[in-house]
Each structure stands twice: as structure tokens, then as C-alpha cells.
Design a protein around this motif. Structure first.
Motif, PDB file in Angstrom:
ATOM      1  N   SER A 154      -2.613  41.333  37.061  1.00 47.51           N
ATOM      2  CA  SER A 154      -3.245  40.451  36.370  1.00 47.51           C
ATOM      3  C   SER A 154      -4.323  41.040  35.096  1.00 47.51           C
ATOM      4  N   ASP A 161       6.218  41.516  31.833  1.00 46.01           N
ATOM      5  CA  ASP A 161       6.421  40.170  32.170  1.00 46.01           C
ATOM      6  C   ASP A 161       6.645  40.001  33.729  1.00 46.01           C
ATOM      7  N   ASP A 212       4.274  35.116  35.312  1.00 43.39           N
ATOM      8  CA  ASP A 212       4.478  34.205  33.887  1.00 43.39           C
ATOM      9  C   ASP A 212       5.316  33.238  34.071  1.00 43.39           C
ATOM     10  N   HIS A 213       6.452  33.376  35.111  1.00 43.37           N
ATOM     11  CA  HIS A 213       7.223  32.051  35.062  1.00 43.37           C
ATOM     12  C   HIS A 213       7.528  32.199  36.712  1.00 43.37           C
ATOM     13  N   ARG A 241       2.552  23.941  37.162  1.00 45.45           N
ATOM     14  CA  ARG A 241       3.240  24.971  36.575  1.00 45.45           C
ATOM     15  C   ARG A 241       4.536  24.412  35.793  1.00 45.45           C
ATOM     16  N   ARG A 246       6.606  26.329  33.131  1.00 49.46           N
ATOM     17  CA  ARG A 246       6.812  27.793  33.777  1.00 49.46           C
ATOM     18  C   ARG A 246       7.295  27.569  35.328  1.00 49.46           C
ATOM     19  N   ILE A 484      10.384  34.316  27.850  1.00 46.78           N
ATOM     20  CA  ILE A 484       9.119  34.604  28.645  1.00 46.78           C
ATOM     21  C   ILE A 484       8.494  35.873  27.425  1.00 46.78           C
ATOM     22  N   LYS A 485       9.586  36.850  26.962  1.00 52.65           N
ATOM     23  CA  LYS A 485       8.918  37.736  26.117  1.00 52.65           C
ATOM     24  C   LYS A 485       8.611  37.305  24.874  1.00 52.65           C
ATOM     25  N   ARG A 487       7.453  34.008  24.344  1.00 52.36           N
ATOM     26  CA  ARG A 487       6.265  32.970  24.296  1.00 52.36           C
ATOM     27  C   ARG A 487       4.869  33.549  23.693  1.00 52.36           C
TER      28      ARG A 487
END
Length: 487
Positions: A154, A161, A212-213, A241, A246, A484-485, A487
Motif C-alpha cells: 500500500s 493494481d 483496488d478491487h 466498497r 469496488r 481498474i487500470k 480508474r
């Protein structure tokens, strides 16, 4: 093409305790077949190394929390071209027993240390810090055993991702604060919005917070875990979430090469939708194998399961007892192992009705195929079921599932109401309440419909036309990685 590092604590056929292992082989293979550069990382259990012919050491690294260096071994996942990396630390993984427990079934006392080490290794590979000259675009973590990896990544700007998949929220990887301190983890992770969970350390929560998801293994289960009954104290976090967009449910697929009645080498007689009449020969063979009455008119009910409360085994035993006692022409075959009390109750049932009940305690791969092919219906009365695979095997084999309407069972089985049958969508039987009464009532519906061969055959036709291959799931994940990429 994306580079994907798939982290899992078990991968079929090397080691397996449940559906996680099946997913962790089938999904990477499907992604690879779709042109993705997928590498799997898993612990180097003794059982894994014994099954791999060619293994080479490709890196030796030092990880926080353990005083000795560990190796990264490389092999190929059996029957595929997918690269497999194994974390080789004999102190942690070279032992008898299962991946999480002693041979007697008790959890390993050092599970926190074992899977913290594994998470650290996955994080270091994801950062390209181990000398493999390969950095993924996506780290795909699975269940609590990999939950610390998203937390450890983190604070890194150049991290990939992260997708975190929940296979069963009931198992959370909960350990004491003392364990947290002993693992030499960053103290900044110990807070309410980190690893701390009611005074305990939660590996699962770490994955849910820092990924991330989040995905789980069916759309219905994704909704269920946001509520109190299935959320295990994490429902608030999961609902948040979900509100953020997500959290999503992606239905698992099945291995349609292994589970294919037309080409299954374990069957007495192969069959397809066009030759479904040959299914009856597998039923006769199963009846002969267990010295049951050889009758095509007897409804043969199959059950393959861990014998635990989650699977509704108590409901199954009591309801089947009532059905047989009432004199219905029903036979019951069960394959499984688990709690001693359930095993004993099944033995008693067999002793009472030896011509109608057959029990095998344990697991037998060939027999599981025989039961799927030879049974008329497959019983799966789970109290909760994140996805479930056996109901999909059953549909493919023309064996109509009898399931509780929950999780992945609700997403795959359509109840045989008059309306659904007339619409041509009914493929099984569903009940809502986790009670003996509800299951018993449903079994009576099954018995009645089985006596109407034309209607039964039409449901088999619907069941066998379903496509549960990994094609759809793999495409969904590829699209998710893309979203995700962006976002």
C-alpha cells in the motif's frame, strides 16, 4: 496483453482442500489462453514438490520476519504452459498434513507466520524486487492467506493494481495482537482502518481494505456478504466498497475437459445431450457397485460433500430419512468425510436401509464422477455457498441439482416451478429456508416430477445446454483488469 501475478495458497492438482484450488488452476490457464502473461505463486508444500518433475531455483531472497533466506522455485503448472513460482521455505512448508492443518486436523500453530511470509514473497515479486526481471501489471490475491500482500504494497508508488478475491468469507485468518507484533509488520498497519478487527489481526480485512478491487465467486454471494447473516462482521466494510463500485461477483467456471460426460474416461458409458439415454447405464452400474436394487424407476439421489454444518448435511440426513421411511422409491448415495457425528448418522442410515442407502466415507475422484453421471438428482442443501462447483458438474451431466437458494447456487439453478418449466428455463429444484421441512417439501416435488418422464427429460435438456466453461469468467476478469487500470 497484461502481466498477471496470481497468488494462491492452493492450486489443483498440486494441493487442494476446496474450490480455491480449482479456480487457482483453471482461471490462470484460461487467462493464458486469452493471451495474458500469467504467473502463479504459491507455497512449496512437500506434496507439491513431490508431484513436479522439473523444478529450478530462480531466486534466493531475504524476507522480513524470518531469519533465513528462502528460495523461489520455478516449474510449469501440470498440463499447461503457465509458469509456476513456489516459495520454498522448508521450515514453513515442508511438513506432513494439509496446507493449513496437522494430519489430525488441527490448525498449524504458526499459520500467521507461514502466510505472512507467503504474502511478503508475493509482494516482493509484485514489485520486481527479487531478481526475476518481471513485474506484473496486476497482482491477483485469493483469500486470507494472501491478504497481507495488498497491505504491504500500500505504501509503494510503483506497485501493480491489486485484485482480491473472496472464496469463502467464513475463513478470515484471525490472529492475536501478539502474533501481529511477532511478525514484525509495520506498526502503522495496526488501526481500525487497517488490520485491526475487534482487537484481533485479520488477514482477510487487510485484503479488503487495501485492494483496488474486490471480487467474489458469484454475483449473489457478493450481495449476501454485505449483510449481517453472511458478512461475519465485515459487512459494513464490504457494503462501503460495493457503494464505491469496488466489489463485484464473478461466477466461477468449471474445467469442461475434466467434467465432460461425452469424453469422461472414468464413466462406464459416455453420453451427450444427443445420446442422453446412455446416462441410464451409468445409473445401473452405480446401483450394481453398491448392491442397490437395479431399478430405473427408483429416484437415485447423489451427494458429494464435506460433512459439515455449512453444507446442510444435517438437513440432508433427516430429510432423506423421512423420504425413505415414508416408502417412496428413492435411493441415496453419499461420498464425503467430516464431522464424526454426521459420519455416524450416515452409517446408521445405511444399516437401516442397506438396499436403499450407500455411504463411502472419504474422497474418491473416480467415484465422484460415477455419482455425478449415475444419479438422477444431486443434493446440495448448503446453508451458504459462495459459488459451488458440484451443481455445475451436475447440470453438465444431466443430473438435476436440489439446492438451497443461496450464493452461487442461486445464480446457477432455476427452480422447476410450472412457470419456469413452461418457459424452458427450469434446470433443478430450489428451496429457501435452511430447514428440514423446506428440504423435505422440495424432495417430494422431485419425487412427483420424476414420475413424469417427458417433463424430466425436458429439464435434462435445459440443464445440459448450459455453458459453465471459464471462457465467460476469464473475459470478465480481463475487462475488470482493464477498468481498474483506467480508474
Amino acid at each position: 496483453m497484461r502481466k498477471i501475478l496470481f497468488a494462491s495458497s492452493e492450486v489443483h492438482p498440486l494441493i487442494k482442500t476446496g474450490g480455491l484450488a480449482d479456480v487457482s488452476a483453471s482461471l490462470p490457464i484460461a487467462l493464458h489462453e486469452h493471451g495474458q502473461d500469467v504467473r502463479i505463486i504459491m507455497p512449496a508444500y512437500r506434496q507439491c514438490l513431490q508431484q513436479l518433475d522439473t523444478v529450478e531455483t530462480v531466486a534466493t531472497i531475504k524476507l522480513d520476519g524470518y531469519h533465513l533466506p528462502v528460495d523461489i522455485l520455478q516449474a510449469t503448472l501440470p498440463d499447461s504452459d503457465v509458469v509456476l513460482w513456489l516459495l520454498h521455505s522448508p521450515h514453513h512448508f515442508d511438513r506432513d498434513g494439509g496446507p493449513y492443518s496437522h494430519p489430525d486436523g488441527h490448525d498449524w500453530e504458526d499459520n500467521a507466520a507461514r502466510f505472512a511470509l507467503f504474502s511478503r514473497a508475493a509482494a516482493q515479486v509484485a514489485l520486481n524486487h527479487v531478481g526475476l526481471d518481471w513485474q506484473p501489471d496486476v497482482l491477483h490475491c485469493n483469500d486470507w492467506q494472501t491478504g497481507l500482500a495488498p497491505a504491504l504494497l500500500s505504501t509503494h508508488k510503483n506497485r501493480p493494481d491489486i485484485v482480491f478475491t473472496i472464496h469463502n468469507l467464513a475463513y478470515q485468518g484471525l490472529f492475536s495482537f501478539d502474533e501481529f507484533q511477532s511478525l514484525d509488520l509495520p506498526k502503522a498497519l495496526w488501526h481500525m482502518n487497517g488490520l485491526e478487527f475487534y482487537g484481533m489481526m485479520s488477514f482477510m480485512k487487510a485484503g479488503l481494505i487495501f485492494a483496488d478491487h474486490i471480487t467474489t465467486v458469484s454475483p449473489t454471494y457478493a450481495k449476501e456478504i454485505c449483510g449481517h447473516e453472511f458478512g461475519y462482521g465485515l459487512e459494513g466494510l464490504l457494503a462501503l466498497r460495493a457503494d464505491q463500485g469496488r466489489l463485484s461477483g464473478v461466477l466461477n467456471g468449471i474445467d469442461t475437459h475434466v467434467w465432460d460426460p461425452a469424453h469422461d474416461s472414468l464413466l462406464n458409458k459416455n453420453y451427450s445431450l444427443k445420446t442422453v439415454r446412455h446416462k441410464a447405464l451409468n445409473k445401473t452400474a452405480l446401483q450394481q457397485q453398491f448392491f442397490l436394487d437395479e431399478s430405473k424407476d427408483s429416484l437415485l439421489v447423489g451427494l458429494i460433500s464435506r460433512l459439515v454444518s455449512q453444507k446442510g448435511i444435517d438437513l440432508a440426513i433427516t430429510a432423506m430419512t423421512q423420504i425413505i421411511e415414508a416408502g417412496h422409491d428413492v435411493q441415496f448415495i453419499c461420498l464425503g468425510s467430516g464431522e464424526h457425528s454426521y459420519e455416524q448418522e450416515l452409517r446408521i442410515l445405511r444399516a437401516r436401509f442397506p438396499d436403499k442407502v450407500a455411504i463411502t466415507i472419504g474422497y474418491d475422484e473416480a467415484l465422484s464422477h460415477h455419482i455425478e453421471a449415475g444419479s438422477d438428482v444431486f443434493l446440495m442443501p448448503s446453508r451458504f455457498e459462495p459459488c459451488g462447483l458440484n451443481q455445475m458438474y451436475s447440470l453438465r451431466y444431466g443430473t438435476l441439482p436440489v439446492v438451497r437458494h443461496t450464493g452461487g447456487l442461486a445464480d446457477t439453478v432455476v427452480d422447476a416451478t410450472d412457470e419456469n418449466r413452461k418457459a424452458g428455463v427450469a434446470n433443478g429444484f430450489c428451496f429457501n429456508d435452511a430447514t428440514v421441512e423446506s428440504l423435505h417439501t422440495t424432495l417430494l416435488r422431485v419425487v412427483a416430477l420424476f414420475q413424469r418422464p417427458r417433463l424430466w427429460r425436458s429439464m435434462i435438456n435445459v440443464a445440459m445446454q448450459h455453458d459453465f466453461s471459464w471462457e465467460n469468467s476469464a473475459n470478465t476478469y480481463i475487462e475488470l483488469y482493464h477498468q481498474i487500470k483506467n480508474r
